[in-house]
Motif scaffolding. Structure first.
Motif, PDB file in Angstrom:
ATOM      1  N   LEU A  19      56.977   0.989  68.222  1.00 36.45           N
ATOM      2  CA  LEU A  19      57.396  -0.298  67.675  1.00 36.45           C
ATOM      3  C   LEU A  19      57.012  -0.303  66.196  1.00 36.45           C
ATOM      4  CD1 LEU A  19      56.062  -2.527  70.598  1.00 36.45           C
ATOM      5  CD2 LEU A  19      58.284  -1.384  70.390  1.00 36.45           C
ATOM      6  N   ASN A  20      57.944  -0.665  65.320  1.00 37.98           N
ATOM      7  CA  ASN A  20      57.753  -0.374  63.897  1.00 37.98           C
ATOM      8  C   ASN A  20      58.099  -1.557  62.993  1.00 37.98           C
ATOM      9  OD1 ASN A  20      57.146   1.416  61.689  1.00 37.98           O
ATOM     10  ND2 ASN A  20      59.353   1.660  61.374  1.00 37.98           N
ATOM     11  N   ARG A  21      57.399  -2.686  63.229  1.00 34.50           N
ATOM     12  CA  ARG A  21      57.464  -3.808  62.287  1.00 34.50           C
ATOM     13  C   ARG A  21      56.025  -4.197  61.919  1.00 34.50           C
ATOM     14  NH1 ARG A  21      60.310  -8.956  63.674  1.00 34.50           N
ATOM     15  NH2 ARG A  21      60.908  -8.985  61.484  1.00 34.50           N
ATOM     16  N   PRO A  22      55.264  -3.270  61.379  1.00 33.17           N
ATOM     17  CA  PRO A  22      53.832  -3.535  61.166  1.00 33.17           C
ATOM     18  C   PRO A  22      53.549  -4.696  60.228  1.00 33.17           C
ATOM     19  CG  PRO A  22      54.498  -1.533  60.017  1.00 33.17           C
ATOM     20  CD  PRO A  22      55.635  -1.924  60.918  1.00 33.17           C
ATOM     21  N   ALA A  23      54.457  -4.999  59.316  1.00 25.70           N
ATOM     22  CA  ALA A  23      54.229  -6.100  58.370  1.00 25.70           C
ATOM     23  C   ALA A  23      54.152  -7.447  59.071  1.00 25.70           C
ATOM     24  CB  ALA A  23      55.328  -6.121  57.310  1.00 25.70           C
ATOM     25  N   VAL A  24      54.776  -7.548  60.253  1.00 26.32           N
ATOM     26  CA  VAL A  24      54.718  -8.789  61.039  1.00 26.32           C
ATOM     27  C   VAL A  24      54.097  -8.515  62.411  1.00 26.32           C
ATOM     28  CG1 VAL A  24      56.589  -9.998  59.850  1.00 26.32           C
ATOM     29  CG2 VAL A  24      57.141  -8.444  61.747  1.00 26.32           C
ATOM     30  N   ASN A  25      53.169  -7.560  62.444  1.00 25.62           N
ATOM     31  CA  ASN A  25      52.412  -7.233  63.665  1.00 25.62           C
ATOM     32  C   ASN A  25      53.312  -6.819  64.823  1.00 25.62           C
ATOM     33  OD1 ASN A  25      50.071  -7.932  62.202  1.00 25.62           O
ATOM     34  ND2 ASN A  25      50.258 -10.082  62.820  1.00 25.62           N
ATOM     35  N   ASN A  26      54.436  -6.190  64.462  1.00 25.38           N
ATOM     36  CA  ASN A  26      55.399  -5.707  65.458  1.00 25.38           C
ATOM     37  C   ASN A  26      55.987  -6.819  66.323  1.00 25.38           C
ATOM     38  OD1 ASN A  26      55.248  -2.958  64.677  1.00 25.38           O
ATOM     39  ND2 ASN A  26      53.329  -2.761  65.794  1.00 25.38           N
ATOM     40  N   ALA A  27      56.042  -8.039  65.779  1.00 25.17           N
ATOM     41  CA  ALA A  27      56.708  -9.130  66.493  1.00 25.17           C
ATOM     42  C   ALA A  27      58.166  -8.736  66.746  1.00 25.17           C
ATOM     43  CB  ALA A  27      56.640 -10.412  65.668  1.00 25.17           C
ATOM     44  N   GLN A  62      51.693  -5.272  69.574  1.00 23.41           N
ATOM     45  CA  GLN A  62      52.902  -6.102  69.586  1.00 23.41           C
ATOM     46  C   GLN A  62      52.482  -7.564  69.724  1.00 23.41           C
ATOM     47  OE1 GLN A  62      55.230  -8.075  71.525  1.00 23.41           O
ATOM     48  NE2 GLN A  62      56.626  -7.810  69.822  1.00 23.41           N
ATOM     49  N   ALA A  63      52.845  -8.374  68.749  1.00 22.93           N
ATOM     50  CA  ALA A  63      52.341  -9.752  68.671  1.00 22.93           C
ATOM     51  C   ALA A  63      53.306 -10.774  69.248  1.00 22.93           C
ATOM     52  CB  ALA A  63      52.024 -10.100  67.216  1.00 22.93           C
ATOM     53  N   GLY A  64      54.127 -10.363  70.236  1.00 28.77           N
ATOM     54  CA  GLY A  64      55.048 -11.313  70.849  1.00 28.77           C
ATOM     55  C   GLY A  64      56.307 -11.498  70.025  1.00 28.77           C
ATOM     56  N   ALA A  65      56.965 -12.621  70.254  1.00 24.17           N
ATOM     57  CA  ALA A  65      58.235 -12.890  69.571  1.00 24.17           C
ATOM     58  C   ALA A  65      58.010 -13.292  68.116  1.00 24.17           C
ATOM     59  CB  ALA A  65      58.991 -13.995  70.296  1.00 24.17           C
ATOM     60  N   ASP A  66      58.943 -12.922  67.282  1.00 20.30           N
ATOM     61  CA  ASP A  66      58.995 -13.410  65.906  1.00 20.30           C
ATOM     62  C   ASP A  66      59.462 -14.871  65.988  1.00 20.30           C
ATOM     63  OD1 ASP A  66      59.937 -14.144  63.333  1.00 20.30           O
ATOM     64  OD2 ASP A  66      60.279 -12.052  62.810  1.00 20.30           O
ATOM     65  N   LEU A  67      58.561 -15.813  65.774  1.00 22.92           N
ATOM     66  CA  LEU A  67      58.885 -17.222  66.024  1.00 22.92           C
ATOM     67  C   LEU A  67      59.904 -17.771  65.032  1.00 22.92           C
ATOM     68  CD1 LEU A  67      55.450 -18.699  67.158  1.00 22.92           C
ATOM     69  CD2 LEU A  67      57.316 -17.775  68.533  1.00 22.92           C
ATOM     70  N   ALA A  68      59.957 -17.216  63.832  1.00 31.35           N
ATOM     71  CA  ALA A  68      61.012 -17.632  62.895  1.00 31.35           C
ATOM     72  C   ALA A  68      62.380 -17.235  63.445  1.00 31.35           C
ATOM     73  CB  ALA A  68      60.771 -16.999  61.527  1.00 31.35           C
TER      74      ALA A  68
END
Length: 262
Positions: A19-27, A62-68
């Motif tokens: 999983l590769n969105r480290p800037a947003v904690n892999n949301a 993985q920090a769950g869903a990207d709430l935005a």
């Protein structure tokens, strides 16, 4: 293809999906869901595939869903919301029923959908700093599409606590309740995972696949199409209710939600 999910397969047939969105904690968002499907499509074409290792780049798994992103999706049509929930649920189901063993390596935060990914894997290794939370209800959402996997991974009694409170719990508690198999120092996470992978590679491939699939069948752990349809519809509708609107607003505004007393 997009770069939110990376994958590679080594000469042993061991795949690493990252999983590769480290800037947003892999949301996770729509791109990451599409990336998971692309990874699984590609791996399904690998004739020598033996094991899939799931990891997360950066500080958190993985920090769950990207709430935005969730807030944007919620404003779309019911049909569009159904499609988002369907793709999300299918990604979890495909990981859950992957014919080869799957190993999740968890560091840092593992929240919401991250717990669903972990629950869908056969074996979970967590670093000592790992923190878990089934957090959806805090935002007026629900974890419906991952509840079947969570109930089978940690037991319904534990889900009835942690999905209803949204409490965070550490790696030691995750192991105590059966959600995590191994806990190790952060710098030993990859090495601990490698030992498990090596143990799997000692076993006959076809017999291993048959054992995994028969275990799922014996435990009634396959989500059938009827249950899947209900999970998707409920998940999508919840996202469009007033509670979700308030929950997402409270997140954005960094305040307590209106339903909190006082």
């Amino acid at each position: 293809m997009n770069d939110t999910v990376l994958w590679k397969v080594d000469g042993r047939g061991v795949a690493t999906v990252t999983l590769n969105r480290p800037a947003v904690n892999n949301a996770y968002n729509g791109d990451m869901i599409a990336g998971l499907h692309a990874a699984m499509d590609a791996l399904a074409q690998e004739p020598t595939l033996r094991v899939v290792v799931v990891t997360g780049n950066g500080k958190h798994f993985q920090a769950g869903a990207d709430l935005a992103w969730i807030n944007t999706v919620a404003k779309q049509t019911p049909r569009e919301n159904d499609e988002v929930s369907r793709l999300t649920a299918e990604a979890i189901r495909r990981l859950d029923t992957c014919p080869v063993p799957t190993v999740a390596l968890i560091q840092g935060g593992c929240f919401g959908g991250g717990t669903g990914i972990a629950a869908a894997c056969d074996i979970v290794v967590a670093s000592e700093d790992a923190i878990f939370s089934i957090s959806e209800t805090r935002w007026g959402l629900m974890a419906g599409i991952i509840l079947p996997q969570l109930c089978r991974a940690m037991g319904v009694r534990q889900v009835r606590r942690y999905a209803l409170t949204g409490e965070r719990f550490g790696a030691a508690d995750a192991r105590r309740i059966g959600f995590v198999h191994e806990v190790c120092p952060a710098d030993a996470l990859r090495g601990t995972g490698d030992k498990i992978v090596d143990a799997i590679l000692m076993n006959a491939p076809a017999a291993t696949t048959a054992t995994k699939l028969r275990t799922l069948a014996s435990a009634d752990a396959f989500v059938d199409d009827g249950e899947m349809r209900d999970l998707i519809q409920e998940h999508a509708r919840t996202r469009q209710l007033a509670e979700a609107t308030e929950g997402l607003a409270s997140f954005k505004e960094k305040r307590k939600p209106a339903w909190y007393p006082g």
